[in-house]
Design a protein around this motif. Structure first.
Motif, PDB file in Angstrom:
ATOM      1  N   UNK A   1       0.846  -1.185   0.000  1.00  0.00           N
ATOM      2  CA  UNK A   1       0.000   0.000   0.000  1.00  0.00           C
ATOM      3  C   UNK A   1       0.886   1.241   0.000  1.00  0.00           C
ATOM      4  N   UNK A   2       0.325   2.383  -0.357  1.00  0.00           N
ATOM      5  CA  UNK A   2       1.113   3.609  -0.420  1.00  0.00           C
ATOM      6  C   UNK A   2       0.244   4.817  -0.114  1.00  0.00           C
ATOM      7  N   UNK A   3       0.907   5.936   0.070  1.00  0.00           N
ATOM      8  CA  UNK A   3       0.260   7.227   0.225  1.00  0.00           C
ATOM      9  C   UNK A   3       1.110   8.236  -0.528  1.00  0.00           C
ATOM     10  N   UNK A   4       0.510   9.325  -0.985  1.00  0.00           N
ATOM     11  CA  UNK A   4       1.260  10.385  -1.660  1.00  0.00           C
ATOM     12  C   UNK A   4       1.798  11.360  -0.635  1.00  0.00           C
ATOM     13  N   UNK A   5       3.085  11.701  -0.753  1.00  0.00           N
ATOM     14  CA  UNK A   5       3.702  12.701   0.121  1.00  0.00           C
ATOM     15  C   UNK A   5       4.446  13.706  -0.756  1.00  0.00           C
ATOM     16  N   UNK A   6       4.486  14.919  -0.264  1.00  0.00           N
ATOM     17  CA  UNK A   6       5.203  15.964  -1.004  1.00  0.00           C
ATOM     18  C   UNK A   6       6.618  16.067  -0.445  1.00  0.00           C
ATOM     19  N   UNK A   7       7.611  15.871  -1.293  1.00  0.00           N
ATOM     20  CA  UNK A   7       9.009  15.942  -0.906  1.00  0.00           C
ATOM     21  C   UNK A   7       9.725  16.895  -1.858  1.00  0.00           C
ATOM     22  N   UNK A   8      10.311  17.941  -1.291  1.00  0.00           N
ATOM     23  CA  UNK A   8      11.010  18.942  -2.104  1.00  0.00           C
ATOM     24  C   UNK A   8      10.130  19.483  -3.238  1.00  0.00           C
ATOM     25  N   UNK A   9       8.852  19.701  -2.912  1.00  0.00           N
ATOM     26  CA  UNK A   9       7.921  20.278  -3.871  1.00  0.00           C
ATOM     27  C   UNK A   9       7.364  19.311  -4.898  1.00  0.00           C
ATOM     28  N   UNK A  10       7.736  18.029  -4.809  1.00  0.00           N
ATOM     29  CA  UNK A  10       7.246  17.036  -5.760  1.00  0.00           C
ATOM     30  C   UNK A  10       6.454  15.962  -5.033  1.00  0.00           C
ATOM     31  N   UNK A  11       5.360  15.527  -5.650  1.00  0.00           N
ATOM     32  CA  UNK A  11       4.559  14.447  -5.089  1.00  0.00           C
ATOM     33  C   UNK A  11       5.188  13.108  -5.441  1.00  0.00           C
ATOM     34  N   UNK A  12       5.372  12.271  -4.420  1.00  0.00           N
ATOM     35  CA  UNK A  12       5.964  10.954  -4.609  1.00  0.00           C
ATOM     36  C   UNK A  12       5.196   9.929  -3.787  1.00  0.00           C
ATOM     37  N   UNK A  13       5.140   8.681  -4.258  1.00  0.00           N
ATOM     38  CA  UNK A  13       4.498   7.643  -3.450  1.00  0.00           C
ATOM     39  C   UNK A  13       5.392   7.244  -2.282  1.00  0.00           C
ATOM     40  N   UNK A  14       4.773   6.979  -1.133  1.00  0.00           N
ATOM     41  CA  UNK A  14       5.494   6.503   0.049  1.00  0.00           C
ATOM     42  C   UNK A  14       4.843   5.199   0.489  1.00  0.00           C
TER      43      UNK A  14
END
Length: 90
Positions: free
Chosen positions: A5-18
């Protein structure tokens, strides 16, 4: 079939799956499992524990949390997969 499973997180201004613990975020497991059942598919499952587990999620030889906690987490999520699969049959 790998399962995670995953969630979207914003890292350094970019959305990435976590990667996150199974069954609490983005994946609609109920709908997915019902769809598999509708076609008579009973897949073999490979649980991916790629969320934070003290280094065990990366295959580290020396992990930062007690081994019992890693095994307890994996068991908890295996039970969760089983429960979600059983619930989808209703």
């Amino acid at each position: 079939m790998p399962i995670k499973d995953f969630n979207w997180v914003r890292t350094n201004g970019k959305w990435k799956p976590k990667n996150v613990p199974l069954g609490y975020w983005m994946v609609d497991f109920d709908g997915f499992f019902k769809e598999l059942r509708s076609y008579g598919i009973r897949p073999l499952v490979s649980l991916h524990s790629k969320y934070e587990l003290g280094g065990a999620e990366h295959g580290d030889w020396k992990i930062k949390i007690p081994q019992k906690k890693v095994f307890a987490a994996i068991k908890r999520y295996l039970n969760r997969i089983h429960d979600m699969w059983e619930k989808s049959s209703v």
